[in-house]
Design a protein around this motif. Structure first.
Motif, mmCIF file in Angstrom:
data_model
loop_
_atom_site.group_PDB
_atom_site.id
_atom_site.type_symbol
_atom_site.label_atom_id
_atom_site.label_comp_id
_atom_site.label_asym_id
_atom_site.label_seq_id
_atom_site.Cartn_x
_atom_site.Cartn_y
_atom_site.Cartn_z
ATOM 1 N N ARG A 68 16.733 18.845 -35.345
ATOM 2 C CA ARG A 68 17.866 19.362 -35.288
ATOM 3 C C ARG A 68 19.115 18.656 -34.519
ATOM 4 O O ARG A 68 20.234 18.876 -34.724
ATOM 5 C CB ARG A 68 17.810 21.047 -34.573
ATOM 6 N N LEU A 69 18.374 18.062 -33.298
ATOM 7 C CA LEU A 69 19.560 17.666 -32.226
ATOM 8 C C LEU A 69 19.852 16.157 -33.161
ATOM 9 O O LEU A 69 21.009 15.650 -33.076
ATOM 10 C CB LEU A 69 18.584 17.082 -31.062
ATOM 11 N N VAL A 70 18.969 15.450 -33.730
ATOM 12 C CA VAL A 70 19.277 14.139 -34.773
ATOM 13 C C VAL A 70 20.258 14.650 -35.536
ATOM 14 O O VAL A 70 21.420 13.864 -35.979
ATOM 15 C CB VAL A 70 18.142 13.571 -35.148
ATOM 16 N N ASP A 71 20.132 15.779 -36.341
ATOM 17 C CA ASP A 71 21.205 16.171 -37.483
ATOM 18 C C ASP A 71 22.483 16.403 -36.642
ATOM 19 O O ASP A 71 23.495 15.509 -37.430
ATOM 20 C CB ASP A 71 20.866 17.526 -37.868
ATOM 21 N N ARG A 72 22.549 16.642 -35.588
ATOM 22 C CA ARG A 72 23.981 16.742 -34.878
ATOM 23 C C ARG A 72 24.530 15.440 -34.707
ATOM 24 O O ARG A 72 25.725 15.192 -34.717
ATOM 25 C CB ARG A 72 23.903 17.727 -33.819
ATOM 26 N N LEU A 73 23.669 14.808 -33.915
ATOM 27 C CA LEU A 73 24.087 13.286 -33.585
ATOM 28 C C LEU A 73 24.318 12.322 -34.844
ATOM 29 O O LEU A 73 25.202 11.505 -34.761
ATOM 30 C CB LEU A 73 22.839 12.452 -32.683
ATOM 31 N N GLU A 74 23.605 12.734 -35.715
ATOM 32 C CA GLU A 74 23.952 11.932 -37.122
ATOM 33 C C GLU A 74 25.483 12.191 -37.572
ATOM 34 O O GLU A 74 26.022 11.536 -38.289
ATOM 35 C CB GLU A 74 22.758 12.232 -38.088
ATOM 36 N N ALA A 75 25.482 13.565 -37.754
ATOM 37 C CA ALA A 75 26.941 14.345 -38.000
ATOM 38 C C ALA A 75 28.010 13.655 -37.296
ATOM 39 O O ALA A 75 29.176 13.483 -37.705
ATOM 40 C CB ALA A 75 26.777 15.666 -37.930
ATOM 41 N N LEU A 76 27.530 13.256 -36.049
ATOM 42 C CA LEU A 76 28.820 12.719 -35.151
ATOM 43 C C LEU A 76 28.704 11.040 -35.194
ATOM 44 O O LEU A 76 29.499 10.600 -34.687
ATOM 45 C CB LEU A 76 28.323 13.141 -33.803
ATOM 46 N N GLY A 77 27.975 10.606 -36.003
ATOM 47 C CA GLY A 77 27.818 9.269 -36.410
ATOM 48 C C GLY A 77 27.289 8.452 -35.258
ATOM 49 O O GLY A 77 27.633 7.007 -35.398
ATOM 50 N N LEU A 78 26.597 8.858 -34.448
ATOM 51 C CA LEU A 78 26.007 8.315 -33.384
ATOM 52 C C LEU A 78 24.529 7.706 -33.717
ATOM 53 O O LEU A 78 23.946 6.815 -32.718
ATOM 54 C CB LEU A 78 26.112 9.180 -32.142
ATOM 55 N N VAL A 79 23.721 8.432 -34.479
ATOM 56 C CA VAL A 79 22.442 7.916 -34.940
ATOM 57 C C VAL A 79 22.371 7.922 -36.383
ATOM 58 O O VAL A 79 23.086 8.687 -37.112
ATOM 59 C CB VAL A 79 21.367 9.054 -34.358
ATOM 60 N N LYS A 80 21.469 7.079 -36.999
ATOM 61 C CA LYS A 80 21.154 7.005 -38.252
ATOM 62 C C LYS A 80 19.745 7.090 -38.403
ATOM 63 O O LYS A 80 19.019 6.620 -37.655
ATOM 64 C CB LYS A 80 21.837 6.035 -39.104
ATOM 65 N N ARG A 81 19.247 7.750 -39.489
ATOM 66 C CA ARG A 81 17.882 7.946 -39.769
ATOM 67 C C ARG A 81 17.723 6.665 -40.892
ATOM 68 O O ARG A 81 18.301 6.558 -41.921
ATOM 69 C CB ARG A 81 17.676 9.118 -40.653
ATOM 70 N N CYS A 82 16.416 5.927 -40.935
ATOM 71 C CA CYS A 82 16.054 4.988 -41.622
ATOM 72 C C CYS A 82 14.789 5.281 -41.899
ATOM 73 O O CYS A 82 13.927 5.407 -41.137
ATOM 74 C CB CYS A 82 16.397 3.460 -40.934
ATOM 75 N N THR A 83 14.468 4.937 -43.314
ATOM 76 C CA THR A 83 13.021 5.115 -43.798
ATOM 77 C C THR A 83 12.068 4.030 -42.984
ATOM 78 O O THR A 83 12.613 2.814 -42.873
ATOM 79 C CB THR A 83 12.877 5.115 -45.187
ATOM 80 N N ASP A 84 10.830 4.476 -42.800
ATOM 81 C CA ASP A 84 9.852 3.275 -42.166
ATOM 82 C C ASP A 84 9.694 2.474 -43.465
ATOM 83 O O ASP A 84 8.944 2.994 -44.573
ATOM 84 C CB ASP A 84 8.829 4.402 -41.685
ATOM 85 N N PRO A 85 9.496 1.223 -43.282
ATOM 86 C CA PRO A 85 9.170 0.309 -44.225
ATOM 87 C C PRO A 85 7.723 0.670 -44.901
ATOM 88 O O PRO A 85 7.391 0.215 -45.833
ATOM 89 C CB PRO A 85 9.252 -1.082 -43.866
ATOM 90 N N LYS A 86 6.850 0.967 -43.940
ATOM 91 C CA LYS A 86 5.375 0.986 -44.389
ATOM 92 C C LYS A 86 5.023 2.484 -44.762
ATOM 93 O O LYS A 86 3.929 2.886 -45.071
ATOM 94 C CB LYS A 86 4.724 0.784 -43.108
ATOM 95 N N ASP A 87 5.905 3.574 -44.348
ATOM 96 C CA ASP A 87 5.661 4.896 -44.791
ATOM 97 C C ASP A 87 7.098 5.670 -44.928
ATOM 98 O O ASP A 87 7.621 5.908 -44.152
ATOM 99 C CB ASP A 87 4.769 5.823 -43.650
#
Length: 140
Positions: A68-87
């Motif tokens: 949930r915290l990351v959702d907010r930070l992502e919405a603010l453009g401060l963090v991005k989620r990237c898929t793990d290349p191995k999983d």
């Protein structure tokens, strides 16, 4: 005989930590974020590419709380989620370039908080040294 609360070092440390968290909450709010969001940003600056679960374990909170915290930070453009290349089920967290000025603000606020907390004190961190140099509790 009970010790006066002001002379009990554990009570004092608890009170100092509580006041520090309250002050940090106020500083973070003044910048439009929460202390928990600040902690995530600082942690990702120090340890890039953590997974949400790894971050939750470090922060000692439930993974859903971090999500949930990351959702907010992502919405603010401060963090991005990237898929793990191995999983592909794992999200790796990365700071965006937009996080840089926020991290500079956080560092300024951290220095200010440190200066407020240590005003008039010997900054050698003697208490930490003393407890770190004692191998077992009860040693004198």
């Amino acid at each position: 005989m009970r010790a006066h609360p002001e002379s009990d070092v554990l009570v004092l440390l608890y009170d100092v930590a509580r006041h520090m968290r309250t002050h940090a909450d106020q500083l973070a709010r003044a910048h439009g974020l929460t202390r928990a969001q600040w902690i995530i940003l600082v942690r990702l600056e120090r340890q890039p590419n953590l997974s949400q679960n790894e971050l939750a374990a470090i922060a000692e909170v439930a993974p859903i709380t971090v999500a949930r915290l990351v959702d907010r930070l992502e919405a603010l453009g401060l963090v991005k989620r990237c898929t793990d290349p191995k999983d592909r089920r794992i999200w790796r967290l990365r700071l965006t370039p937009a996080a840089s000025p926020v991290l500079r603000d956080i560092e300024r606020c951290r220095r200010k908080l440190y200066d407020v907390m240590t005003k008039g004190m010997d900054r050698t961190r003697k208490m930490k040294e003393n407890i770190g140099n004692t191998r077992r509790l009860g040693e004198t």
